[in-house]
Design an enzyme around this catalytic site. Structure first.
Site, PDB file in Angstrom:
ATOM      1  N   HIS A 193     -23.484 -45.349  12.165  1.00  0.00           N
ATOM      2  CA  HIS A 193     -23.135 -46.184  13.322  1.00  0.00           C
ATOM      3  C   HIS A 193     -21.618 -46.297  13.459  1.00  0.00           C
ATOM      4  O   HIS A 193     -20.881 -46.105  12.490  1.00  0.00           O
ATOM      5  CB  HIS A 193     -23.696 -47.608  13.162  1.00  0.00           C
ATOM      6  N   HIS A 195     -18.679 -49.004  13.936  1.00  0.00           N
ATOM      7  CA  HIS A 195     -18.440 -50.432  13.750  1.00  0.00           C
ATOM      8  C   HIS A 195     -17.139 -50.844  14.435  1.00  0.00           C
ATOM      9  O   HIS A 195     -16.292 -50.005  14.748  1.00  0.00           O
ATOM     10  CB  HIS A 195     -18.417 -50.774  12.266  1.00  0.00           C
ATOM     11  N   HIS A 210     -21.517 -53.891  14.295  1.00  0.00           N
ATOM     12  CA  HIS A 210     -21.587 -52.740  15.197  1.00  0.00           C
ATOM     13  C   HIS A 210     -20.654 -52.964  16.386  1.00  0.00           C
ATOM     14  O   HIS A 210     -20.511 -54.088  16.886  1.00  0.00           O
ATOM     15  CB  HIS A 210     -23.008 -52.556  15.732  1.00  0.00           C
ATOM     16  N   HIS A 218     -29.309 -53.834  19.592  1.00  0.00           N
ATOM     17  CA  HIS A 218     -29.477 -52.567  18.899  1.00  0.00           C
ATOM     18  C   HIS A 218     -30.884 -52.036  19.214  1.00  0.00           C
ATOM     19  O   HIS A 218     -31.834 -52.828  19.273  1.00  0.00           O
ATOM     20  CB  HIS A 218     -29.323 -52.806  17.389  1.00  0.00           C
ATOM     21  N   HIS A 221     -26.242 -49.953  21.414  1.00  0.00           N
ATOM     22  CA  HIS A 221     -24.784 -49.903  21.249  1.00  0.00           C
ATOM     23  C   HIS A 221     -24.285 -48.472  21.447  1.00  0.00           C
ATOM     24  O   HIS A 221     -24.988 -47.513  21.095  1.00  0.00           O
ATOM     25  CB  HIS A 221     -24.390 -50.384  19.842  1.00  0.00           C
ATOM     26  N   ASP A 224     -24.506 -46.275  18.239  1.00  0.00           N
ATOM     27  CA  ASP A 224     -25.754 -46.211  17.477  1.00  0.00           C
ATOM     28  C   ASP A 224     -26.224 -44.758  17.452  1.00  0.00           C
ATOM     29  O   ASP A 224     -27.017 -44.328  18.296  1.00  0.00           O
ATOM     30  CB  ASP A 224     -26.821 -47.114  18.110  1.00  0.00           C
ATOM     31  N   HIS A 260     -24.690 -45.486   6.239  1.00  0.00           N
ATOM     32  CA  HIS A 260     -25.467 -46.519   5.546  1.00  0.00           C
ATOM     33  C   HIS A 260     -26.384 -45.930   4.476  1.00  0.00           C
ATOM     34  O   HIS A 260     -26.729 -44.749   4.513  1.00  0.00           O
ATOM     35  CB  HIS A 260     -26.288 -47.308   6.560  1.00  0.00           C
ATOM     36  N   ARG A 283     -23.378 -50.299   3.163  1.00  0.00           N
ATOM     37  CA  ARG A 283     -22.410 -49.353   3.734  1.00  0.00           C
ATOM     38  C   ARG A 283     -21.862 -48.465   2.619  1.00  0.00           C
ATOM     39  O   ARG A 283     -21.072 -48.902   1.794  1.00  0.00           O
ATOM     40  CB  ARG A 283     -21.283 -50.122   4.428  1.00  0.00           C
TER      41      ARG A 283
END
Length: 319
Positions: A193, A195, A210, A218, A221, A224, A260, A283
């Site tokens: 993603h 951020h 995000h 979500h 976004h 994403d 992630h 993360r």
């Protein structure tokens, strides 16, 4: 409290003679220059005064464009860093007063300032790119490194994410090449993603939530990117038609790409976290998106084509 001395203008140097012909520059920061990382709320955001960031101008840059760039680059970083220096000094000088009067709001206000300066920086970079070659596609690079806050037993993921946008308003393309994932059965997936903050001062944990400029749920976004299959400890993927952009008020330049530990549930998890981040887990690794020239993309595209060719040949032999 002693103020830090900050060089307002890092020198601009050619990387080497072979890259002189392609118009590749490298910005370097001398000892005592802009801070390499942000350790407290009183210091400057790291990516705003980057050390070692690469800016590629492409092989078709004319001499007059180079002169224009040299003049413009003397003013832009100096103006930006000077403004930030004044803010940082003011915050440091009145730190005790600020903490007493503002309390927990201090961090929020500094993050707001971070976001505003990011927008200014993005606009300046986009205008400069347009002045050099208004018809050229925009490119960006993001060099992924493991989060600084990982425990020893966590996997160390690293690699490269490249972006290309053929024109303003066009959908984004991207190459993802990552390695260092644990040896697990092929078919496992990891979420990636964008951020909000390009702040790696506390590893990937300081990149914020995000990036969600439209305040939607979500997985709506712009950053994403969803799930990526891991094979033999690697992610190697080309994707097109991505909703994110390198231009305009919602550009992802200067923001963070985060890898992630888990899979994105795509908003179907049945809880609030699912609608915010897809319950994607820890993360593992991250990077800050920076504009560049076409060189890295061209190299990766050629490597990707050769990889596909080798795979087809291998499949034919197996048959």
């Amino acid at each position: 409290m002693q103020d830090k001395a900050i060089a307002l203008q890092p020198p601009l140097t050619w990387m080497d003679d072979s890259q002189r012909e392609t118009g590749m520059f490298q910005v370097t920061t001398p000892p005592g220059g802009c801070p390499a990382q942000t350790q407290t709320a009183r210091e400057l955001p790291a990516f705003l005064c980057p050390a070692g960031e690469v800016l590629l101008l492409g092989s078709q840059v004319r001499e007059r464009s180079l002169k224009s760039w040299r003049g413009a680059r003397l003013a832009m970083p100096a103006l930006l860093c000077a403004s930030l220096l004044l803010v940082a000094c003011a915050l440091a000088a009145s730190a005790d007063q600020v903490q007493q009067q503002m309390g927990s709001n201090t961090e929020e206000q500094i993050r707001d300032m971070h976001a505003k300066v990011t927008e200014i920086w993005q606009e300046m970079m986009q205008r400069q790119a347009a002045a050099i070659d208004p018809d050229a596609a925009l490119h960006a690079v993001c060099r992924v490194l493991p989060s600084a806050t990982l425990e020893a037993e966590q996997p160390r993921v690293s690699g490269l994410v490249l972006f290309r946008q053929l024109r303003p308003g066009a959908l984004l393309e991207a190459f993802f090449h990552l390695e260092g994932f644990p040896n697990e059965p092929n078919g496992t997936s990891r979420a990636i993603h964008v951020h909000q903050f390009g702040d790696l001062s506390q590893g990937c944990d300081s990149t914020g939530p995000h990036y969600n400029p439209m305040s939607v749920l979500h997985p709506q976004h712009p950053g994403d990117f969803g799930n990526f299959a891991v094979r033999d400890g690697q992610v190697w993927k080309y994707r097109s038609n991505l909703a994110a952009s390198l231009t305009g008020p919602h550009s992802i330049a200067g923001r963070a790409v985060v890898v992630h530990a888990g899979e994105d549930d795509l908003g179907r998890g049945g809880n609030q976290a699912s609608l915010e981040n897809g319950n994607a887990g820890r993360r593992l690794a991250c990077c800050v998106v920076g504009l560049c020239g076409p060189g890295p993309w061209a190299h990766q595209a050629q490597e990707n084509a050769e990889r596909k060719k080798r795979r087809r040949e291998s499949e034919c032999k197996a048959v």
